[in-house]
Scaffold this active site. Structure first.
Site, PDB file in Angstrom:
ATOM      1  N   ARG A   1      66.578  81.923  24.937  1.00 36.88           N
ATOM      2  CA  ARG A   1      66.588  82.369  23.530  1.00 36.88           C
ATOM      3  C   ARG A   1      68.023  82.557  23.036  1.00 36.88           C
ATOM      4  O   ARG A   1      68.555  81.725  22.320  1.00 36.88           O
ATOM      5  CB  ARG A   1      65.770  83.665  23.374  1.00 36.88           C
ATOM      6  CG  ARG A   1      65.395  84.028  21.946  1.00 36.88           C
ATOM      7  CD  ARG A   1      66.496  84.547  21.075  1.00 36.88           C
ATOM      8  NE  ARG A   1      67.161  85.736  21.616  1.00 36.88           N
ATOM      9  CZ  ARG A   1      68.181  86.348  21.027  1.00 36.88           C
ATOM     10  NH1 ARG A   1      68.665  85.889  19.888  1.00 36.88           N
ATOM     11  NH2 ARG A   1      68.748  87.401  21.585  1.00 36.88           N
TER      12      ARG A   1
ATOM     13  N   HIS B   1      72.988  94.643  26.900  1.00 40.66           N
ATOM     14  CA  HIS B   1      73.147  93.229  26.557  1.00 40.66           C
ATOM     15  C   HIS B   1      74.605  93.011  26.143  1.00 40.66           C
ATOM     16  O   HIS B   1      75.039  93.506  25.112  1.00 40.66           O
ATOM     17  CB  HIS B   1      72.183  92.931  25.392  1.00 40.66           C
ATOM     18  CG  HIS B   1      72.244  91.549  24.836  1.00 40.66           C
ATOM     19  ND1 HIS B   1      71.280  90.605  25.125  1.00 40.66           N
ATOM     20  CD2 HIS B   1      73.118  90.942  23.997  1.00 40.66           C
ATOM     21  CE1 HIS B   1      71.575  89.473  24.473  1.00 40.66           C
ATOM     22  NE2 HIS B   1      72.690  89.659  23.785  1.00 40.66           N
TER      23      HIS B   1
ATOM     24  N   HIS C   1      78.044  90.427  25.605  1.00 40.02           N
ATOM     25  CA  HIS C   1      78.597  89.090  25.390  1.00 40.02           C
ATOM     26  C   HIS C   1      80.014  89.056  25.935  1.00 40.02           C
ATOM     27  O   HIS C   1      80.721  90.060  25.921  1.00 40.02           O
ATOM     28  CB  HIS C   1      78.581  88.731  23.899  1.00 40.02           C
ATOM     29  CG  HIS C   1      77.233  88.271  23.436  1.00 40.02           C
ATOM     30  ND1 HIS C   1      76.943  86.953  23.196  1.00 40.02           N
ATOM     31  CD2 HIS C   1      76.098  88.951  23.216  1.00 40.02           C
ATOM     32  CE1 HIS C   1      75.669  86.851  22.824  1.00 40.02           C
ATOM     33  NE2 HIS C   1      75.129  88.044  22.831  1.00 40.02           N
TER      34      HIS C   1
ATOM     35  N   CYS D   1      75.637  84.086  18.465  1.00 37.42           N
ATOM     36  CA  CYS D   1      74.749  84.611  17.428  1.00 37.42           C
ATOM     37  C   CYS D   1      75.038  83.823  16.160  1.00 37.42           C
ATOM     38  O   CYS D   1      76.180  83.769  15.710  1.00 37.42           O
ATOM     39  CB  CYS D   1      74.993  86.098  17.187  1.00 37.42           C
ATOM     40  SG  CYS D   1      74.072  86.737  15.773  1.00 37.42           S
TER      41      CYS D   1
HETATM   42 MG    MG Z   1      73.034  88.347  22.086  1.00 35.71          MG
END
Ligand code: MG
Length: 302
Positions: free
Chosen positions: A13, A205, A207, A238
């Protein structure tokens, strides 16, 4: 440390949604199967978004219908609004993850809604999900910084986490959507958030946009977090955050955890194989460091 950390692979995803290459359903299913074969047990497989805004996710209804039920494997689908929730429920996905944002400007751009209105929508979704005995979690995006407003007060994020905890959600995730956090930011925010969510599992989460992804995961694990997002090959980004780049790579996190003696149930060799395979369909090298450098000590399979 002899401990267990659950890695949620978000590659199918978060990883794929910002790639210029559009993968067909069979290739996405092959990617997911490779992750399961490597030992991944939770996979973010879909985002029920408007296909006009995120064409990479246009096929998710069919994709989810074709996901194989595998013992112990849970698939997660993201929802950004009411319509997404209805699609997710119809799809039969195992776990629903609602997304909101810690800042007003980004919330407006990402979800087309204010933070307050989004809370109302999520509260309604959570009530319905609970009535249907459907797993429902919430991600607070841009928890460590906003691409438009800059710094985000950790107290604001802690307050939002408390509100979602009060709804009785199954999981809360804090996302550094644009990769600005450093480990001390992570420790500070978790110090504030953990007491607010009490027994509700907290997930992180990160990055790797500013190369602190692995360090931030380490800080989170040291603070007691046991659910960490990562994406095979470190692909990701994103579509609505300027300059956003890859998720922290699954193999980079695994390399650290394996050598720390932390169990994950995932084969780093197989994740590296999958990342190398993924370079074919993507038509580009993946950013993960460990897939490039190989394992250590020399002679370890890679
Ligand atoms: Mg993300």
């Amino acid at each position: 440390m002899t401990d267990f950390v659950e890695i949620v692979d978000v590659g199918p995803r978060d990883g794929l949604q910002s790639q210029s290459a559009l993968l067909d359903i069979d290739t996405k299913l092959e990617f997911i199967d490779c992750l399961i074969d490597a030992g991944v047990r939770r996979i973010e497989a879909a985002s029920f978004v408007n296909p006009k805004r995120v064409p990479q996710m246009a096929d998710v209804d069919e994709l989810v219908s074709r996901l194989q039920k595998r013992k112990g494997v849970q698939y997660i689908g993201l929802v950004l609004n009411r319509r997404g929730f209805d699609r997710a429920m119809r799809s039969g996905i195992d776990q629903i993850n609602c997304t909101t944002v810690a800042s007003e400007t980004f919330c407006q751009r990402n979800q087309g809604s204010s933070v307050g209105a989004m809370f109302g929508t999520i509260a309604e979704i959570v009530r319905e999900a609970q009535a249907a005995k459907q797993f429902v979690g919430v991600t607070i995006a841009a928890s460590f910084g906003c691409p438009f407003e800059g710094e985000i007060s950790p107290h604001r994020v802690a307050k939002m986490a408390r509100q979602f905890a009060d709804l009785g959600v199954d999981e809360i995730a804090l996302a550094d959507t644009i990769g600005v956090a450093v480990p001390t930011d992570v420790s500070r925010l978790l110090d504030l958030v953990l007491p607010e969510v009490e027994k509700i599992p907290l997930r992180v989460h990160f990055h790797n946009t500013r190369s602190n992804g692995v360090a931030n995961a380490y800080a989170a694990i040291q603070a007691g977090i046991r659910i960490v997002d990562a994406s095979c090959g470190g692909v990701g980004g994103c579509p609505f955050a300027p300059g956003a780049t890859g998720n922290v790579a699954t193999e980079d996190i695994l390399y650290m955890l394996d050598r720390m003696g932390v169990e994950t149930g995932i084969s780093i060799e197989k994740v590296i194989e999958t990342a190398k395979w993924l370079e074919g369909p993507l038509g580009a090298p993946v950013p993960a460091m460990v897939s490039r450098a190989g394992l250590f000590p020399p002679g370890a399979a890679a």
